[in-house]
Design a protein around this motif. Structure first.
Motif, PDB file in Angstrom:
ATOM      1  N   TYR A  64       0.860  -1.179   0.000  1.00 59.83           N
ATOM      2  CA  TYR A  64       0.000   0.000   0.000  1.00 59.83           C
ATOM      3  C   TYR A  64       0.896   1.229   0.000  1.00 59.83           C
ATOM      4  CZ  TYR A  64      -3.383  -3.402   1.702  1.00 59.83           C
ATOM      5  OH  TYR A  64      -4.193  -4.501   1.834  1.00 59.83           O
ATOM      6  N   LYS A  76      -9.497  -6.436  15.156  1.00 59.05           N
ATOM      7  CA  LYS A  76      -9.670  -6.953  13.810  1.00 59.05           C
ATOM      8  C   LYS A  76     -10.697  -6.144  13.020  1.00 59.05           C
ATOM      9  CE  LYS A  76     -10.530 -11.075  11.130  1.00 59.05           C
ATOM     10  NZ  LYS A  76     -10.657 -12.505  11.034  1.00 59.05           N
ATOM     11  N   GLU A 115       1.128  -3.605  11.148  1.00 62.98           N
ATOM     12  CA  GLU A 115      -0.009  -3.427  12.055  1.00 62.98           C
ATOM     13  C   GLU A 115      -1.310  -3.868  11.376  1.00 62.98           C
ATOM     14  OE1 GLU A 115      -0.230   0.165  15.169  1.00 62.98           O
ATOM     15  OE2 GLU A 115      -0.958   0.634  13.167  1.00 62.98           O
ATOM     16  N   LEU A 116      -1.466  -3.430  10.118  1.00 59.60           N
ATOM     17  CA  LEU A 116      -2.681  -3.789   9.374  1.00 59.60           C
ATOM     18  C   LEU A 116      -2.797  -5.301   9.218  1.00 59.60           C
ATOM     19  CD1 LEU A 116      -5.138  -3.102   7.566  1.00 59.60           C
ATOM     20  CD2 LEU A 116      -3.549  -2.939   5.661  1.00 59.60           C
ATOM     21  N   THR A 117      -1.674  -5.932   8.861  1.00 61.54           N
ATOM     22  CA  THR A 117      -1.689  -7.385   8.690  1.00 61.54           C
ATOM     23  C   THR A 117      -2.098  -8.060  10.001  1.00 61.54           C
ATOM     24  OG1 THR A 117       0.144  -7.102   7.172  1.00 61.54           O
ATOM     25  CG2 THR A 117      -0.347  -9.339   7.873  1.00 61.54           C
ATOM     26  N   ALA A 118      -1.468  -7.625  11.093  1.00 57.15           N
ATOM     27  CA  ALA A 118      -1.773  -8.224  12.395  1.00 57.15           C
ATOM     28  C   ALA A 118      -3.248  -8.050  12.735  1.00 57.15           C
ATOM     29  CB  ALA A 118      -0.896  -7.590  13.468  1.00 57.15           C
ATOM     30  N   MET A 119      -3.781  -6.863  12.462  1.00 56.45           N
ATOM     31  CA  MET A 119      -5.189  -6.607  12.761  1.00 56.45           C
ATOM     32  C   MET A 119      -6.092  -7.451  11.869  1.00 56.45           C
ATOM     33  SD  MET A 119      -4.965  -2.491  13.273  1.00 56.45           S
ATOM     34  CE  MET A 119      -6.615  -1.922  13.579  1.00 56.45           C
ATOM     35  N   ALA A 120      -5.761  -7.510  10.583  1.00 55.96           N
ATOM     36  CA  ALA A 120      -6.618  -8.232   9.643  1.00 55.96           C
ATOM     37  C   ALA A 120      -6.654  -9.724   9.955  1.00 55.96           C
ATOM     38  CB  ALA A 120      -6.143  -8.002   8.211  1.00 55.96           C
ATOM     39  N   TYR A 121      -5.539 -10.255  10.498  1.00 59.56           N
ATOM     40  CA  TYR A 121      -5.519 -11.674  10.827  1.00 59.56           C
ATOM     41  C   TYR A 121      -5.895 -11.930  12.283  1.00 59.56           C
ATOM     42  CZ  TYR A 121      -3.714 -12.938   6.275  1.00 59.56           C
ATOM     43  OH  TYR A 121      -3.588 -13.146   4.926  1.00 59.56           O
ATOM     44  N   GLY A 122      -6.379 -10.879  12.958  1.00 58.74           N
ATOM     45  CA  GLY A 122      -6.928 -11.056  14.289  1.00 58.74           C
ATOM     46  C   GLY A 122      -5.912 -11.322  15.391  1.00 58.74           C
ATOM     47  N   LEU A 123      -4.680 -10.814  15.224  1.00 59.81           N
ATOM     48  CA  LEU A 123      -3.699 -10.974  16.302  1.00 59.81           C
ATOM     49  C   LEU A 123      -4.022 -10.023  17.456  1.00 59.81           C
ATOM     50  CD1 LEU A 123      -1.998 -12.653  14.328  1.00 59.81           C
ATOM     51  CD2 LEU A 123      -0.042 -11.254  14.914  1.00 59.81           C
ATOM     52  N   ARG A 138      -3.819  10.382   3.118  1.00 64.06           N
ATOM     53  CA  ARG A 138      -2.497  10.539   2.517  1.00 64.06           C
ATOM     54  C   ARG A 138      -2.477  10.447   1.002  1.00 64.06           C
ATOM     55  NH1 ARG A 138       0.280   6.370   6.554  1.00 64.06           N
ATOM     56  NH2 ARG A 138       0.020   7.560   8.460  1.00 64.06           N
ATOM     57  N   PHE A 197       1.354  -9.150  18.742  1.00 58.58           N
ATOM     58  CA  PHE A 197       1.950  -8.403  17.641  1.00 58.58           C
ATOM     59  C   PHE A 197       3.247  -7.740  18.082  1.00 58.58           C
ATOM     60  CE2 PHE A 197       2.086  -3.978  15.878  1.00 58.58           C
ATOM     61  CZ  PHE A 197       2.618  -4.299  14.639  1.00 58.58           C
ATOM     62  N   ALA A 214      -9.427  -3.043  11.196  1.00 57.62           N
ATOM     63  CA  ALA A 214      -8.307  -3.119  10.248  1.00 57.62           C
ATOM     64  C   ALA A 214      -8.580  -2.311   8.982  1.00 57.62           C
ATOM     65  CB  ALA A 214      -8.022  -4.580   9.908  1.00 57.62           C
ATOM     66  N   PRO A 256      -8.428 -12.634   5.908  1.00 61.54           N
ATOM     67  CA  PRO A 256      -9.574 -13.430   6.364  1.00 61.54           C
ATOM     68  C   PRO A 256     -10.665 -12.541   6.946  1.00 61.54           C
ATOM     69  CG  PRO A 256      -7.744 -13.644   7.893  1.00 61.54           C
ATOM     70  CD  PRO A 256      -7.264 -12.782   6.784  1.00 61.54           C
ATOM     71  N   ILE A 257     -11.249 -11.719   6.098  1.00 64.39           N
ATOM     72  CA  ILE A 257     -12.293 -10.802   6.541  1.00 64.39           C
ATOM     73  C   ILE A 257     -13.497 -11.003   5.637  1.00 64.39           C
ATOM     74  CG2 ILE A 257     -12.941  -8.367   6.814  1.00 64.39           C
ATOM     75  CD1 ILE A 257      -9.976  -7.805   7.330  1.00 64.39           C
ATOM     76  N   GLU A 265       2.941   0.432   9.594  1.00 66.67           N
ATOM     77  CA  GLU A 265       1.486   0.329   9.392  1.00 66.67           C
ATOM     78  C   GLU A 265       1.103  -0.905   8.578  1.00 66.67           C
ATOM     79  OE1 GLU A 265       0.588   5.102   9.723  1.00 66.67           O
ATOM     80  OE2 GLU A 265       0.978   4.201   7.777  1.00 66.67           O
ATOM     81  N   LEU A 310       0.852   3.479   3.154  1.00 74.03           N
ATOM     82  CA  LEU A 310       1.164   3.033   4.506  1.00 74.03           C
ATOM     83  C   LEU A 310       2.665   2.885   4.717  1.00 74.03           C
ATOM     84  CD1 LEU A 310      -1.470   0.253   5.310  1.00 74.03           C
ATOM     85  CD2 LEU A 310      -1.740   2.707   5.352  1.00 74.03           C
TER      86      LEU A 310
END
Lengths: 247, 405
Positions: free
Chosen positions: A90, B265, A100-108, B279, A113, B268, B339-340, A97, A93
Motif C-alpha cells: 500500500y 480486527k 499493524e494492518l496485517t496483524a489486525m486483519a488476521y486477528g492478532l 495521505r 503483535f 483493520a 480473512p475478513i 502500518e 502506509l
C-alpha cells in the motif's frame, strides 16, 4: 503427519473449457516444506491462485484443514499467509502500518503483535525503517515487507511464490531460517521457486509441473527413482522433465 | 533506425485522441453541470467585484505577480514513455528533431493559455491600466513573446543535471519575468527593449551554453512528463474514474491521529481506508474543496429549507467521488486474501464514509448558523448526513459493487 493442504483432482483455468492446470493431486503436511517447480508457464501461479481461493476450480477441490474456501471463506483464509512473487504494498502506509494492518486483519492480539514484530524487524535489518513509505524502498526491501507480514501472523500454512528474487543473501538466509523454524514448530510451506540448489537443500518434497500437469513428485530420492536418474541433482531431474522426457 | 519525427507525430496523435476521449467522458458526467453553473455565477460576481474594487487597487502589481509566475512555469510535454529510457537511448543524437517538435507544441499551447489568462484578466486591465483593442493586441503580443522565450530557455535549463541548479536558473528567469511584466503593465516600452537585450544575451550566452556541456536528462524529462500526465488525469478524475491515475502519497503527519484506530480486527480496514484517504493524492483535497464550494453555494443561495437540498447534493457528489477508493484495492491480492468477510469489508467502507459525511454535515451546519443564525436548519444538516448514509449509501454501495465486480 497431518495434512494441512489437500488438493484433489484440481482442474482450472481462465477461460471456460480451456483448463490451464489438469487434475492436480498433492498435499502439504505439517512439518514439511514442499517445493513447487516448473518452467515459466507451467501453471505454478495458477495453482497458487486456486489454493488462495482467488480462482474457482472447474473440478476438484483445494482444502485447508479439511475445509474448502467455498464452505468457510474466512476460516479458510485465516489458516495461511502468502508471499507473492511481486511485492504488493500500500503506497499510503509505512512499513510499521503494513505490519499493524496485517496483524489486525488476521486477528492478532496487540500484545502478540508487539512481541513478535521487534525480533522480525531486527532479523531482516528493517528496524530503522519502520516509518518509511514504499516509494522509498528498493525491490528487495519491498520483498522483505511482504515476508515480514507473512511471518508475523505465524499461520499453519505458508504459500510462497518465488521469494528469493531481489532479496540480498542475508535476507535469503534469514528467510530460510525462519521457514525451517516454523516448519519444526508444525507449520507447512508450499514454495514455488526456480532457485533449485536452494530448493534441493531446504525442501522435503518436490512437485514438478510441466504444461499444467504434475509430472513428478516426491522426495529427492523418490524423484531419482521415478526418473531413473541415479545420483542426479534436482537440476538434472528438472531439466530432464522440462525437456518432456517424463509424461 | 527509428524515424523520430514520425514517432512524435504518432505519439501526439495518440495523445490527442486519448485526451478527446476523456473530454467526452467528462462532458457526460454529472459534475459538469455544477461546474457550468459555477462559472455562470462566478462571472456575475466577477463583474460585481470589478465595480466594487477601490480606486487604489494595486492592479499592476497583481498582474505582474500573476504573469511572473505564469511565464516562469514552462511545462513541456515530451510524451516520453518509460521504455524510452531503454529503446531511445541509442538514438539520442537523433532526438533533437523529436524534442524540437515537443518544444513547438509546448509553445503553441503555452501561447494559447497565456492569451487565455490575459483575456480573463482583460477587464481588470481595461479598468486600471489602459483600455482599447490596440492595447489588448500589444499586451497580448508581448506576453506571448515572453512565454516563447521562457519555453525555449527552460528547455536548455532542463539539461542541467541537478535539480538545485535548475531551480537557481528558474529563480533568475522569475526575476527577469517580474521586471518584464512590471515594465509592460507600466507601459515603459523603452525599458522593455533593454530587457529584450538582456533576454537575448541570456538565451545565447547563458542558457545556450548548456547544450554544449550537457546531454539530455532522460530521467528528469520522463519524471516531468509523468507528473504532467498525472496532473491531467487528476483533473479528469474529478469527473470520471481514471484507472491509470497513480496517486501520489503525501505524508501529512498532522492527520495521523485521525487515522489511528484501536488494535482490533474489525478496525483493520477502517484504518486502511482512513489512512488512504488522508495521505493518498487528492481525496483529502477533494473533500476540502467540496466543503468550500458548498460554503460558497450556501452563501450565494438565499437562506431557507432548500439549503438542505444543496447540502444533500454535496453529500451525493462527495460519496460518488469517494467510491473510487473502494475500488482502489480491487486487484490487490494481499487485500483480497485477508480473512475478513465480504460484508465486514463493505461495512468498514460505509462506516468510514459515514463519518466523513457527518463531519461534512456538521461543518455545513456551523457555517449556516454563522451565516443566518437559523439553528433549526443548521442542526438538520448533520442529521441529513446521517440520513443520507443510512438510506442512500447501502443501495449505492450495492450498485457499485455489482457494477465493478
Amino acid at each position: 503427519m497431518k495434512p494441512i493442504l489437500e488438493v484433489t483432482d484440481l482442474t482450472g483455468g481462465y477461460l471456460p473449457n480451456q483448463p490451464v492446470i489438469h487434475h492436480l493431486d498433492f498435499t502439504v503436511k505439517e512439518n514439511e516444506i514442499v517445493g513447487l517447480i516448473g518452467l515459466n508457464g507451467a501453471g505454478k501461479s495458477t495453482t497458487i491462485k486456486h489454493v488462495l481461493g482467488l480462482m474457482e476450480p472447474m473440478s476438484g477441490t483445494s482444502k485447508i484443514e479439511g475445509q474448502t474456501f467455498r464452505e468457510e471463506p474466512e476460516n479458510y483464509r485465516s489458516q495461511f499467509t502468502y508471499i507473492p512473487e511481486m511485492p504488493i504494498l500500500y503506497e499510503e502506509l509505512t512499513l510499521w502500518e503494513h505490519l499493524e494492518l496485517t496483524a489486525m486483519a488476521y486477528g492478532l492480539e496487540e500484545q502478540t503483535f508487539l512481541t513478535r514484530v521487534r525480533p522480525l524487524l531486527e532479523e531482516f535489518r528493517m528496524d530503522n525503517k519502520i516509518k518509511w513509505f514504499p516509494s522509498q524502498f528498493s525491490k528487495g526491501m519491498k520483498q522483505k515487507v511482504m515476508i515480514l507480514c507473512a511471518l508475523l501472523v505465524e499461520p499453519k500454512l505458508y504459500i510462497v511464490d518465488e521469494p528469493f528474487v531481489g532479496l540480498d543473501p542475508l535476507g535469503i538466509q534469514s528467510f530460510l531460517e525462519y521457514m525451517v523454524k516454523f516448519k519444526n514448530n508444525g507449520a507447512g510451506v508450499l514454495m514455488s521457486t526456480h532457485i533449485l540448489s536452494t530448493a534441493e537443500r531446504y525442501c522435503d518434497r518436490f512437485l514438478i509441473m510441466h504444461e499444467g500437469r504434475l509430472v513428478l513428485s516426491g522426495t529427492l530420492e523418490e524423484l531419482r527413482m521415478r526418473s531413473g536418474l541415479e545420483n542426479a541433482t534436482l537440476d538434472d531431474i528438472y531439466l530432464y522433465v522440462a525437456r518432456g522426457k517424463v509424461t | 533506425m527509428i524515424d523520430v519525427k514520425k514517432l512524435w507525430t504518432k505519439r501526439r496523435n495518440a495523445h490527442v485522441t486519448h485526451t478527446l476521449k476523456y473530454f467526452s467522458l467528462m462532458a457526460n458526467s454529472g459534475l459538469i453541470v455544477s461546474l457550468i453553473l459555477l462559472i455562470v455565477i462566478g462571472s456575475v460576481y466577477y463583474a460585481k467585484l470589478l465595480q466594487a474594487l477601490p480606486e487604489n487597487f494595486p492592479a499592476v502589481f497583481i498582474l505582474t505577480i500573476v504573469f511572473s509566475f505564469w511565464l516562469t512555469k514552462s511545462p513541456i510535454r515530451t510524451l516520453l514513455k518509460e521504455g524510452d529510457l531503454v529503446f531511445l537511448l541509442p538514438v539520442e543524437s537523433g532526438m533533437k528533431q523529436y524534442f524540437s517538435k515537443a518544444i513547438s507544441s509546448a509553445t503553441a499551447t503555452g501561447s494559447f493559455f497565456t492569451l487565455f489568462i490575459f483575456t480573463l484578466l482583460w477587464p481588470i486591465v481595461q479598468v486600471f491600466v489602459h483600455d482599447g483593442w490596440k492595447m489588448y493586441v500589444t499586451f497580448g503580443f508581448f506576453l506571448i513573446a515572453a512565454k516563447v522565450f521562457n519555453i525555449y530557455v527552460s528547455w536548455e535549463e532542463r539539461r542541467l543535471p541537478y535539480k538545485s541548479h535548475q531551480t537557481n536558473y528558474k529563480i533568475m528567469r522569475f526575476i527577469v519575468n517580474f521586471v518584464y511584466a512590471y515594465l509592460l503593465f507600466n507601459e515603459a516600452y523603452l525599458f522593455l527593449i533593454a530587457i529584450f537585450a538582456i533576454m537575448y544575451v541570456l538565451k545565447n550566452f547563458v542558457f545556450g551554453v548548456f547544450k554544449k556541456q550537457h546531454g539530455y536528462q532522460w530521467e528528469m524529462l520522463l519524471a516531468e512528463e509523468q507528473a504532467l500526465k498525472m496532473k491531467g488525469y487528476r483533473m479528469v478524475n474529478y469527473f470520471t474514474d481514471v484507472p491509470a491515475l497513480k496517486q501520489t502519497v503525501h505524508k501529512r503527519p498532522l492527520f495521523n491521529s485521525v487515522a489511528s484506530f484501536s488494535f482490533k480486527k474489525k478496525n483493520a480496514l477502517s484504518a486502511l481506508y482512513m489512512k488512504t484517504f488522508v495521505r493518498s493524492g487528492d481525496y483529502l483535497g477533494l473533500y476540502v474543496r467540496l466543503i468550500l464550494i458548498g460554503f460558497l453555494f450556501m452563501y450565494l443561495i438565499p437562506a431557507g429549507w432548500w439549503q438542505l437540498i444543496v447540502v444533500f447534493l454535496f453529500f451525493q457528489m462527495f460519496a460518488l467521488q469517494l467510491f473510487t477508493l473502494y475500488t482502489q484495492y480491487r486487484w490487490n491480492v494481499i487485500f483480497m486474501i485477508y480473512p475478513i468477510k465480504q460484508d465486514t469489508r463493505v461495512k468498514a467502507f460505509q462506516n468510514w464514509l459515514k463519518n466523513l459525511l457527518i463531519i461534512q454535515g456538521v461543518l455545513y451546519g456551523i457555517f449556516y448558523v454563522l451565516l443566518t443564525g437559523d439553528w433549526l436548519i443548521a442542526i438538520l444538516m448533520p442529521v441529513a448526513a446521517i440520513l443520507y448514509s443510512v438510506v442512500r449509501l447501502p443501495s449505492m454501495t450495492k450498485k457499485h459493487i455489482t457494477l465493478t465486480s
